[in-house]
Design a protein around this motif. Sequence first.
Motif, PDB file in Angstrom:
ATOM      1  N   SER A   1       0.960  -1.144   0.062  1.00  0.00           N
ATOM      2  CA  SER A   1      -0.162   0.004  -0.027  1.00  0.00           C
ATOM      3  C   SER A   1       1.123   1.426  -0.072  1.00  0.00           C
ATOM      4  O   SER A   1       2.229   1.104   0.396  1.00  0.00           O
TER       5      SER A   1
ATOM      6  N   THR B   1      -4.757   7.043  -1.287  1.00  0.00           N
ATOM      7  CA  THR B   1      -4.026   5.683  -0.867  1.00  0.00           C
ATOM      8  C   THR B   1      -4.281   4.596  -2.034  1.00  0.00           C
ATOM      9  O   THR B   1      -5.398   4.807  -3.074  1.00  0.00           O
TER      10      THR B   1
ATOM     11  N   TYR C   1      -3.715   0.313  -2.985  1.00  0.00           N
ATOM     12  CA  TYR C   1      -3.591  -0.940  -2.200  1.00  0.00           C
ATOM     13  C   TYR C   1      -3.430  -2.173  -3.294  1.00  0.00           C
ATOM     14  O   TYR C   1      -4.086  -1.780  -4.607  1.00  0.00           O
TER      15      TYR C   1
ATOM     16  N   LYS D   1      -6.689  -5.394  -0.505  1.00  0.00           N
ATOM     17  CA  LYS D   1      -7.639  -4.143  -0.653  1.00  0.00           C
ATOM     18  C   LYS D   1      -8.919  -4.846  -0.036  1.00  0.00           C
ATOM     19  O   LYS D   1      -9.445  -5.823   0.136  1.00  0.00           O
TER      20      LYS D   1
END
Length: 124
Positions: free
Chosen positions: A49, A58, A60, A65
């Motif tokens: 991440s 952000t 991931y 996720k």
Amino acid sequence: QVQLLESGGGLVQAGGSLRLSCAASGRPFSNYAMGWFRQAPGKEREFVSAITAGGGSTVYADSVKGRFTNSRENSKNTVYLQMNSLKPEDTAVYYCAARRANGIGKGQTDYNYWGQGTQVTVSS
């Protein structure tokens, strides 16, 4: 120069949670995007991440996720990785890394500074 120190790793049962912390020192933390990577035994280090310098965005890996949450407190020079619904395949050494830029990077070479890592072990 930026020094990074991870903490919060440990042994947890599958389905459990851990929160990793990464404390930074040395340079204005708010100038750096931050990433989390992990390396399982016998495997390559992989992206987990990343978060922008301001914390507004952000990203991931697909494998985490919906289970992991990346956040940061620039006032405390700290970035966090909240890990929920842990699976045995999440077992790895987790590293935080700092990038001298605002934007997110997914590659190891995008990052300038690395911590020493913290072990996360998830038992089945």
